[in-house]
Write a protein that holds these residues in place. Structure first.
Motif, PDB file in Angstrom:
ATOM      1  N   SER A 258     -25.394   1.600 -35.775  1.00 58.18           N
ATOM      2  CA  SER A 258     -25.345   0.865 -37.037  1.00 58.18           C
ATOM      3  C   SER A 258     -23.934   0.958 -37.605  1.00 58.18           C
ATOM      4  CB  SER A 258     -26.348   1.447 -38.033  1.00 58.18           C
ATOM      5  OG  SER A 258     -25.923   2.745 -38.423  1.00 58.18           O
ATOM      6  N   CYS A 259     -23.693   0.276 -38.699  1.00 57.54           N
ATOM      7  CA  CYS A 259     -22.357   0.326 -39.299  1.00 57.54           C
ATOM      8  C   CYS A 259     -22.448   0.000 -40.780  1.00 57.54           C
ATOM      9  CB  CYS A 259     -21.414  -0.638 -38.592  1.00 57.54           C
ATOM     10  SG  CYS A 259     -21.830  -2.374 -38.889  1.00 57.54           S
TER      11      CYS A 259
ATOM     12  N   LEU B   8     -14.785 -10.457 -39.417  1.00 58.12           N
ATOM     13  CA  LEU B   8     -14.269 -11.280 -38.324  1.00 58.12           C
ATOM     14  C   LEU B   8     -12.845 -10.881 -37.971  1.00 58.12           C
ATOM     15  CD1 LEU B   8     -15.654 -14.801 -39.345  1.00 58.12           C
ATOM     16  CD2 LEU B   8     -16.391 -13.384 -37.414  1.00 58.12           C
ATOM     17  N   GLU B   9     -12.104 -10.367 -38.929  1.00 58.92           N
ATOM     18  CA  GLU B   9     -10.715  -9.963 -38.687  1.00 58.92           C
ATOM     19  C   GLU B   9     -10.609  -8.514 -38.213  1.00 58.92           C
ATOM     20  OE1 GLU B   9     -11.723 -11.245 -41.724  1.00 58.92           O
ATOM     21  OE2 GLU B   9     -11.165 -13.298 -41.166  1.00 58.92           O
ATOM     22  N   LYS B  10     -11.412  -7.615 -38.789  1.00 63.48           N
ATOM     23  CA  LYS B  10     -11.272  -6.180 -38.535  1.00 63.48           C
ATOM     24  C   LYS B  10     -12.307  -5.611 -37.573  1.00 63.48           C
ATOM     25  CE  LYS B  10      -9.368  -5.522 -43.183  1.00 63.48           C
ATOM     26  NZ  LYS B  10      -9.571  -4.867 -44.507  1.00 63.48           N
ATOM     27  N   GLY B  11     -13.352  -6.354 -37.292  1.00 66.55           N
ATOM     28  CA  GLY B  11     -14.368  -5.882 -36.359  1.00 66.55           C
ATOM     29  C   GLY B  11     -15.488  -5.107 -37.024  1.00 66.55           C
ATOM     30  N   VAL B  12     -15.999  -4.101 -36.292  1.00 69.02           N
ATOM     31  CA  VAL B  12     -17.109  -3.271 -36.770  1.00 69.02           C
ATOM     32  C   VAL B  12     -16.538  -2.051 -37.469  1.00 69.02           C
ATOM     33  CG1 VAL B  12     -19.220  -2.069 -36.084  1.00 69.02           C
ATOM     34  CG2 VAL B  12     -18.448  -4.063 -34.776  1.00 69.02           C
ATOM     35  N   LEU B  13     -17.025  -1.771 -38.682  1.00 68.94           N
ATOM     36  CA  LEU B  13     -16.433  -0.719 -39.503  1.00 68.94           C
ATOM     37  C   LEU B  13     -17.483   0.244 -40.032  1.00 68.94           C
ATOM     38  CD1 LEU B  13     -14.915  -3.693 -40.979  1.00 68.94           C
ATOM     39  CD2 LEU B  13     -13.230  -1.902 -40.638  1.00 68.94           C
ATOM     40  N   ASP B  14     -17.043   1.470 -40.314  1.00 67.41           N
ATOM     41  CA  ASP B  14     -17.929   2.480 -40.868  1.00 67.41           C
ATOM     42  C   ASP B  14     -17.219   3.217 -41.996  1.00 67.41           C
ATOM     43  OD1 ASP B  14     -20.456   3.517 -40.927  1.00 67.41           O
ATOM     44  OD2 ASP B  14     -20.180   4.899 -39.270  1.00 67.41           O
ATOM     45  N   SER B  15     -17.970   3.999 -42.770  1.00 68.93           N
ATOM     46  CA  SER B  15     -17.388   4.629 -43.951  1.00 68.93           C
ATOM     47  C   SER B  15     -17.051   6.105 -43.767  1.00 68.93           C
ATOM     48  CB  SER B  15     -18.356   4.484 -45.132  1.00 68.93           C
ATOM     49  OG  SER B  15     -19.615   5.050 -44.818  1.00 68.93           O
ATOM     50  N   ASN B  16     -17.736   6.782 -42.834  1.00 73.99           N
ATOM     51  CA  ASN B  16     -17.537   8.214 -42.646  1.00 73.99           C
ATOM     52  C   ASN B  16     -16.751   8.463 -41.363  1.00 73.99           C
ATOM     53  OD1 ASN B  16     -18.371  10.951 -41.448  1.00 73.99           O
ATOM     54  ND2 ASN B  16     -19.070  11.128 -43.554  1.00 73.99           N
ATOM     55  N   GLU B  17     -15.597   9.096 -41.487  1.00 68.50           N
ATOM     56  CA  GLU B  17     -14.716   9.257 -40.324  1.00 68.50           C
ATOM     57  C   GLU B  17     -15.327  10.152 -39.253  1.00 68.50           C
ATOM     58  OE1 GLU B  17      -9.972   9.822 -39.423  1.00 68.50           O
ATOM     59  OE2 GLU B  17     -10.762  10.424 -41.366  1.00 68.50           O
ATOM     60  N   GLU B  18     -15.952  11.252 -39.646  1.00 71.64           N
ATOM     61  CA  GLU B  18     -16.544  12.167 -38.664  1.00 71.64           C
ATOM     62  C   GLU B  18     -17.683  11.487 -37.909  1.00 71.64           C
ATOM     63  OE1 GLU B  18     -17.676  15.676 -40.751  1.00 71.64           O
ATOM     64  OE2 GLU B  18     -15.638  16.484 -40.801  1.00 71.64           O
TER      65      GLU B  18
ATOM     66  N   ALA C 136     -14.887  -1.628 -44.503  1.00 69.63           N
ATOM     67  CA  ALA C 136     -15.168  -0.205 -44.681  1.00 69.63           C
ATOM     68  C   ALA C 136     -13.958   0.586 -44.204  1.00 69.63           C
ATOM     69  CB  ALA C 136     -16.427   0.204 -43.935  1.00 69.63           C
ATOM     70  N   PHE C 137     -14.022   1.888 -44.347  1.00 70.38           N
ATOM     71  CA  PHE C 137     -12.856   2.757 -44.191  1.00 70.38           C
ATOM     72  C   PHE C 137     -12.346   2.869 -42.759  1.00 70.38           C
ATOM     73  CE2 PHE C 137     -11.194   7.265 -44.017  1.00 70.38           C
ATOM     74  CZ  PHE C 137     -10.014   6.985 -44.671  1.00 70.38           C
ATOM     75  N   VAL C 138     -13.272   2.972 -41.790  1.00 69.05           N
ATOM     76  CA  VAL C 138     -12.893   3.301 -40.414  1.00 69.05           C
ATOM     77  C   VAL C 138     -13.308   2.186 -39.448  1.00 69.05           C
ATOM     78  CG1 VAL C 138     -13.066   5.022 -38.575  1.00 69.05           C
ATOM     79  CG2 VAL C 138     -13.325   5.729 -40.960  1.00 69.05           C
TER      80      VAL C 138
END
Length: 252
Positions: A172-173, A178-188, A216-218
């Motif tokens: 999940s994410c 469309l520009e940055k791809g798949v992103l998540d919020s928690n780096e670990e 999102a952040f990552v």
């Protein structure tokens, strides 16, 4: 309704109501009161509830460290269950699966056909609780325990993930761009997901429709490396066209 699903429903009802009767649970779950009593016995054995005359009460201290996961699980539950139902088509014929610790992925795993031939590699500790009576082979990544997400993280988890090659990654994410791809919020957590994605032949992204067009952040992975996007309702036309162009199977 399967036993595992009923237990989860009862757990959520009691957590919301704080106190409830056997007769009311019987009516809401459409099963006999005797079945409800057996279910409550199981939840009491797990420390989730306390049995009282005619019903049960929620233990306020229950898994306080993991409450964040259960709050996520209860939010948009119908949408998550709908995504899980649609994901069942992708799960057919996949005997080795690597799964993240998200609540949406947990719902999808519940719909896997019971088989000792299915192996699940996961960093979710809740999966072990959920499937303790199942026929699946379940492999833990090991690692440092995150009490809020009920997940295992860190270098040990990443190293162990690298040992396994699987048919499918269920991920999940927090955002899709469309520009940055798949992103998540928690780096670990994102580092664990990246390791999982590397080991999978195919990638299935389970995401509710609110995540499309969100940042999102990552960064997790480029969109073109995703094989399936499974969501509760279809996104804007530009997303449909993008998936068609990239050969991504959009299931909505």
């Amino acid at each position: 309704m399967a036993g595992r699903e009923r237990l989860e429903k009862i757990r959520q009802i009691i957590q919301s109501e704080k106190k409830i009767t056997v007769s009311k649970l019987s009516e809401q779950c459409n099963v006999t009161e005797e079945t409800i009593r057996r279910d409550l016995d199981k939840l009491e054995a797990d420390g989730v509830v306390t049995r009282v005359h005619g019903g049960a009460i929620w233990n306020e201290g229950t898994r306080k460290e993991g409450m964040h996961f259960y709050r996520r699980l209860s939010r948009h539950l119908k949408e998550k269950q709908e995504i899980a139902r649609k994901a069942s088509v992708v799960l057919e014929g996949k005997y080795t699966i690597i799964a993240d610790s998200s609540s949406t992925v947990a719902e999808a795993l519940k719909l896997l056909p019971e088989s000792p031939d299915v192996t699940i590699v996961t960093n979710s500790t809740e999966v072990f609780h959920e499937f303790q009576q199942s026929a699946f082979q379940i492999i833990s990544t090991g690692g440092e325990f995150n009490k809020k997400s009920l997940s295992l993280q860190g270098q040990l988890a990443k190293s162990n993930i690298a040992k396994y090659n699987v048919h499918l990654a269920l991920i999940s994410c927090k955002g899709l761009s469309l520009e940055k791809g798949v992103l998540d919020s928690n780096e670990e957590e994102a580092e664990i997901k990246k390791a999982m994605l590397t080991q999978a032949e195919e990638v299935a992204l389970l995401v509710d429709s609110s995540k499309f067009g969100q940042s999102a952040f990552v960064s997790l992975i480029d969109l073109e490396k995703v094989n399936y996007i499974i969501t509760d309702k279809c996104p804007a036309r530009e997303w449909v066209e993008y998936c068609e162009t990239q050969g991504i199977q959009l299931i909505c």
